[in-house]
Design a protein around this motif. Structure first.
Motif, mmCIF file in Angstrom:
data_model
loop_
_atom_site.group_PDB
_atom_site.id
_atom_site.type_symbol
_atom_site.label_atom_id
_atom_site.label_comp_id
_atom_site.label_asym_id
_atom_site.label_seq_id
_atom_site.Cartn_x
_atom_site.Cartn_y
_atom_site.Cartn_z
ATOM 1 N N PRO A 361 46.885 12.335 54.332
ATOM 2 C CA PRO A 361 47.393 11.318 53.405
ATOM 3 C C PRO A 361 46.409 10.166 53.175
ATOM 4 O O PRO A 361 46.345 9.610 52.074
ATOM 5 N N VAL A 362 45.665 9.794 54.206
ATOM 6 C CA VAL A 362 44.685 8.716 54.042
ATOM 7 C C VAL A 362 43.556 9.186 53.132
ATOM 8 O O VAL A 362 43.100 8.449 52.240
ATOM 9 N N TRP A 363 43.080 10.405 53.338
ATOM 10 C CA TRP A 363 42.035 10.950 52.465
ATOM 11 C C TRP A 363 42.500 10.967 51.017
ATOM 12 O O TRP A 363 41.775 10.551 50.110
ATOM 13 N N SER A 372 35.534 7.527 48.495
ATOM 14 C CA SER A 372 35.152 8.855 48.985
ATOM 15 C C SER A 372 36.100 9.416 50.042
ATOM 16 O O SER A 372 36.229 10.634 50.165
ATOM 17 N N GLY A 373 36.715 8.543 50.824
ATOM 18 C CA GLY A 373 37.523 9.035 51.943
ATOM 19 C C GLY A 373 36.670 9.691 53.014
ATOM 20 O O GLY A 373 37.130 10.579 53.746
ATOM 21 N N ALA A 374 35.421 9.230 53.139
ATOM 22 C CA ALA A 374 34.466 9.889 54.037
ATOM 23 C C ALA A 374 34.916 9.854 55.493
ATOM 24 O O ALA A 374 34.731 10.823 56.237
ATOM 25 N N ALA A 375 35.481 8.741 55.927
ATOM 26 C CA ALA A 375 35.902 8.641 57.328
ATOM 27 C C ALA A 375 37.039 9.612 57.630
ATOM 28 O O ALA A 375 37.071 10.248 58.687
ATOM 29 N N SER A 376 37.977 9.748 56.699
ATOM 30 C CA SER A 376 39.068 10.709 56.873
ATOM 31 C C SER A 376 38.525 12.132 56.899
ATOM 32 O O SER A 376 38.953 12.966 57.706
ATOM 33 N N HIS A 377 37.572 12.400 56.014
ATOM 34 C CA HIS A 377 36.977 13.729 55.961
ATOM 35 C C HIS A 377 36.274 14.063 57.270
ATOM 36 O O HIS A 377 36.320 15.207 57.755
ATOM 37 N N THR A 378 35.641 13.083 57.873
ATOM 38 C CA THR A 378 34.963 13.284 59.156
ATOM 39 C C THR A 378 35.943 13.745 60.228
ATOM 40 O O THR A 378 35.629 14.610 61.051
ATOM 41 N N ILE A 379 37.133 13.159 60.230
ATOM 42 C CA ILE A 379 38.131 13.527 61.234
ATOM 43 C C ILE A 379 38.610 14.960 61.016
ATOM 44 O O ILE A 379 38.773 15.738 61.975
ATOM 45 N N LEU A 380 38.845 15.327 59.765
ATOM 46 C CA LEU A 380 39.268 16.692 59.472
ATOM 47 C C LEU A 380 38.176 17.686 59.849
ATOM 48 O O LEU A 380 38.445 18.750 60.423
ATOM 49 N N LEU A 381 36.944 17.337 59.542
ATOM 50 C CA LEU A 381 35.818 18.223 59.823
ATOM 51 C C LEU A 381 35.614 18.412 61.325
ATOM 52 O O LEU A 381 35.170 19.476 61.767
ATOM 53 N N PRO A 408 34.255 35.787 56.488
ATOM 54 C CA PRO A 408 33.090 35.036 55.999
ATOM 55 C C PRO A 408 33.419 33.559 55.811
ATOM 56 O O PRO A 408 34.580 33.198 55.612
ATOM 57 N N GLN A 409 32.417 32.711 55.906
ATOM 58 C CA GLN A 409 32.555 31.265 55.704
ATOM 59 C C GLN A 409 33.745 30.692 56.494
ATOM 60 O O GLN A 409 34.661 30.113 55.917
ATOM 61 N N PRO A 410 33.731 30.836 57.811
ATOM 62 C CA PRO A 410 34.886 30.384 58.599
ATOM 63 C C PRO A 410 35.168 28.892 58.475
ATOM 64 O O PRO A 410 36.321 28.479 58.474
ATOM 65 N N ALA A 411 34.125 28.071 58.352
ATOM 66 C CA ALA A 411 34.357 26.627 58.260
ATOM 67 C C ALA A 411 35.168 26.285 57.019
ATOM 68 O O ALA A 411 36.132 25.509 57.080
ATOM 69 N N MET A 415 39.113 24.813 56.908
ATOM 70 C CA MET A 415 39.511 23.603 56.198
ATOM 71 C C MET A 415 40.581 23.909 55.158
ATOM 72 O O MET A 415 41.468 23.082 54.897
ATOM 73 N N ASN A 416 40.543 25.100 54.600
ATOM 74 C CA ASN A 416 41.574 25.512 53.646
ATOM 75 C C ASN A 416 42.955 25.538 54.281
ATOM 76 O O ASN A 416 43.959 25.344 53.596
ATOM 77 N N LEU A 417 43.009 25.806 55.595
ATOM 78 C CA LEU A 417 44.297 25.804 56.280
ATOM 79 C C LEU A 417 44.916 24.411 56.275
ATOM 80 O O LEU A 417 46.145 24.264 56.294
ATOM 81 N N ILE A 418 44.072 23.386 56.259
ATOM 82 C CA ILE A 418 44.565 22.013 56.187
ATOM 83 C C ILE A 418 44.891 21.651 54.746
ATOM 84 O O ILE A 418 45.988 21.188 54.432
ATOM 85 N N ASP A 419 43.928 21.906 53.840
ATOM 86 C CA ASP A 419 44.149 21.565 52.435
ATOM 87 C C ASP A 419 43.017 22.141 51.599
ATOM 88 O O ASP A 419 41.840 22.003 51.945
ATOM 89 N N GLN A 420 43.352 22.763 50.483
ATOM 90 C CA GLN A 420 42.334 23.371 49.636
ATOM 91 C C GLN A 420 41.445 22.335 48.964
ATOM 92 O O GLN A 420 40.236 22.536 48.805
ATOM 93 N N ASP A 421 42.026 21.208 48.571
ATOM 94 C CA ASP A 421 41.229 20.186 47.880
ATOM 95 C C ASP A 421 40.144 19.632 48.789
ATOM 96 O O ASP A 421 38.994 19.461 48.376
ATOM 97 N N VAL A 422 40.534 19.329 50.025
ATOM 98 C CA VAL A 422 39.556 18.725 50.925
ATOM 99 C C VAL A 422 38.512 19.754 51.344
ATOM 100 O O VAL A 422 37.364 19.397 51.662
ATOM 101 N N ALA A 423 38.867 21.036 51.343
ATOM 102 C CA ALA A 423 37.908 22.078 51.686
ATOM 103 C C ALA A 423 36.749 22.104 50.700
ATOM 104 O O ALA A 423 35.623 22.459 51.067
#
Length: 427
Positions: A361-363, A372-381, A408-411, A415-423
Motif C-alpha cells: 500500500p505504501v508503494w 518512485s516508492g523506491a524505499a518500499s520497493h527495496t523492502i519487497l525486493l 525461468p526468471q524466478p526473481a 515478485m509477481n506473487l506479491i503484485d504484478q505492477d511492482v514486478a
C-alpha cells in the motif's frame, strides 16, 4: 511448584474463577500478552473470564489447560517483571470435535458477549477452518436466541473487521454453491453480526526453554507456557457507539489503556506500515546478512537507513495527529531492545500476504503521488532476494513459491506473487 488456581486464590493472588464471557480463537503468545492482559487489567476484569481455543496444534492449549489457564507474563525491559495472569479460565483445541462443539456451545450462550480472534493473516481465507467455525458459531447463537455478539479480530490486517466480514460472506457463498442450498439464514446472521475493526500492537516473541527457567527461578512456579513481551502495549477499537457495538457489555478496557475511536484506519496504517513493514524488511534482509533477531538487524547501519527511508515514505500518507516521527523514534527503541529476542525467521513466515498488507500500500500511495516508492520497493525486493538465496520460512504461498523457483526468471515471478505492477519495476 505447579501453577494452581486454588492455591493462588487461597494466597490472595487471584480471584475466584470468573465466568467465561469472552471466547477467543487462537490461543498463542500474542493473545496472552495483549487481549488477555488488557482484560485482566480492566477494573472489572474479575467478572470477565476468557475461554480460549487453539485452531491448529494442541501443544500450547494442552499445556495451558494443564495449568488451568494460568501463565506468567514476563515484561522485558531493563529488568524482567513477572506477572501471573488468570483471565483465561478455560482452554481447548477447536481443531478437535470436542473443542469445536465447546466453541459452538459457548458462543450460543447469552452469557458470552464478545468473541476475539488472533488467527494470523493467513487465517482470513474464505472457506478456511476459522471462517467455517465462526460462521457456524454465529448461526448457533442465532438459533439459541442469545442476541447479537461482538466480534473483535485482533490480527495485523488493515480493516481487519471488514476483511473478516468479507471472508465470511465468501465462505457463505462457497458453502451455498457446493451444497446447492440457499444461503438466506447465513447471510441474515452476518447482517446482524457486530464485527469491529481494531489495531493491536505489542511485540511478543516466542518463549524459549531459557525463559521457562528464568520464570521458575524468579517465581518458584513451573510454567510450561510463559509469555515474554515488551513494555509497550496498544489496542485501538473502532467504536461509533458503545451501546450499539457492545450490546452484551464489555470489560472496561478503556481504563486499562484501550482507545475507543471513531475511525481506527489511520492507526492500523501506522502500525502495519511502520512496525510490521519494517519487521518484514529486517526479517528478510537481516537473514541475508546472518542476523537472527530484530535487535541485531536494526543495529546494522545500512538496514537501519533503509527502514528510516521506508518510514519517511509511509509518514507522508499518515495524518499529522498520529505523530509518525515520534512513533518512529519509539520503534527504534523497541526494535533495539536486546532483551527481546524476536527471531527474524519467525517474522518472515507468510511473507507474501504480510508484504501485500504492510508494504505494497505504501508503494502504491507513493506512485499515485508521482514518486518512485523506491524505499518500499527495496523492502519487497529483500524478500525476493532472501527466497532466491535459500531463506525459506513457512508460507501459505509455498506451492507457488516452489513453482517459481524451479522456472525461468524466478526473481520476477516471485515478485509477481506479491503484485504484478511492482514486478515490472525489477531491474
Amino acid at each position: 511448584m505447579k501453577l494452581s488456581r486454588l492455591a493462588l486464590q487461597q494466597a490472595g493472588a487471584a480471584p475466584p474463577r470468573p465466568p467465561a464471557r469472552i471466547v477467543h480463537l487462537g490461543v498463542g503468545a500474542f493473545h496472552r500478552a495483549h487481549q488477555a492482559w488488557f482484560t485482566q487489567h480492566a477494573v472489572d476484569g474479575e467478572d470477565w473470564g476468557i475461554a480460549a481455543f487453539s485452531m491448529r496444534s494442541a501443544a500450547v492449549s494442552d499445556a495451558l489447560a494443564a495449568q488451568e489457564g494460568l501463565y506468567t507474563l514476563v515484561t522485558r525491559a531493563e529488568q524482567d517483571e513477572f506477572e501471573l495472569l488468570w483471565s483465561i479460565v478455560e482452554v481447548g483445541n477447536a481443531a478437535s470435535q470436542v473443542g469445536r462443539q465447546r466453541v459452538l456451545d459457548l458462543v450460543a450462550s447469552a452469557e458470552v458477549a464478545v468473541l476475539t480472534l488472533t488467527i494470523t493473516e493467513a487465517g482470513y481465507l474464505s472457506g478456511g477452518p476459522a471462517m467455517r467455525l465462526l460462521l457456524e458459531a454465529l448461526l448457533a447463537r442465532k438459533a439459541a436466541g442469545s442476541g447479537p455478539l461482538t466480534v473483535l479480530p485482533c490480527d495485523n490486517l488493515s480493516s481487519n473487521g471488514e476483511r473478516l466480514r468479507q471472508a465470511l460472506l465468501e465462505t457463505v457463498r462457497e458453502l451455498s454453491s457446493s451444497s446447492g442450498q440457499p444461503a438466506t439464514a447465513s447471510l441474515a446472521v452476518l447482517d446482524e453480526a457486530l464485527i469491529l475493526n481494531s489495531s493491536v500492537d505489542r511485540i511478543t516473541p516466542r518463549s524459549t526453554d531459557a525463559d521457562r527457567t528464568v520464570v521458575e527461578l524468579a517465581t518458584g512456579w513451573q510454567d510450561a507456557v510463559p509469555v515474554v513481551t515488551e513494555e509497550y502495549a496498544s489496542w485501538v477499537l473502532q467504536v461509533d457507539s458503545v451501546e450499539r457495538c457492545f450490546p452484551g457489555g464489555h470489560p472496561l478496557w478503556q481504563q486499562a489503556g484501550v482507545r475507543f475511536v471513531q475511525d481506527v484506519e489511520p492507526w492500523e496504517r501506522r502500525k502495519l506500515w511502520m512496525l510490521n513493514g519494517a519487521h518484514s524488511y529486517l526479517a528478510n534482509a537481516g537473514q541475508l546478512r546472518g542476523y537472527r533477531t530484530v535487535a541485531e538487524a536494526i543495529a546494522d547501519p545500512e538496514l537501519l537507513g533503509a527502514v528510516q527511508q521506508f518510514w519517511a515514505e509511509a509518514a507522508q500518507h499518515l495524518p499529522a495527529e498520529l505523530e509518525a516521527a515520534e512513533y518512529a523514534e519509539s520503534l527504534l527503541a523497541r526494535f533495539g531492545n536486546p532483551r527481546i529476542e524476536h527471531l527474524l525467521s519467525q517474522i518472515a513466515q507468510d511473507s507474501v500476504v504480510k508484504l501485500q498488507q504492510r508494504v505494497l500500500p505504501v508503494w502504491r500511495a507513493e506512485r499515485a503521488a508521482g514518486r518512485s516508492g523506491a524505499a518500499s520497493h527495496t523492502i519487497l525486493l529483500a524478500w525476493v532476494e532472501a527466497v532466491v538465496a535459500g531463506f525459506r520460512s513457512p508460507d501459505t504461498a509455498d506451492p507457488l513459491i516452489d513453482v517459481t523457483l524451479s522456472g525461468p526468471q524466478p526473481a520476477e515471478q516471485l515478485m509477481n506473487l506479491i503484485d504484478q505492477d511492482v514486478a515490472e519495476e525489477l531491474p
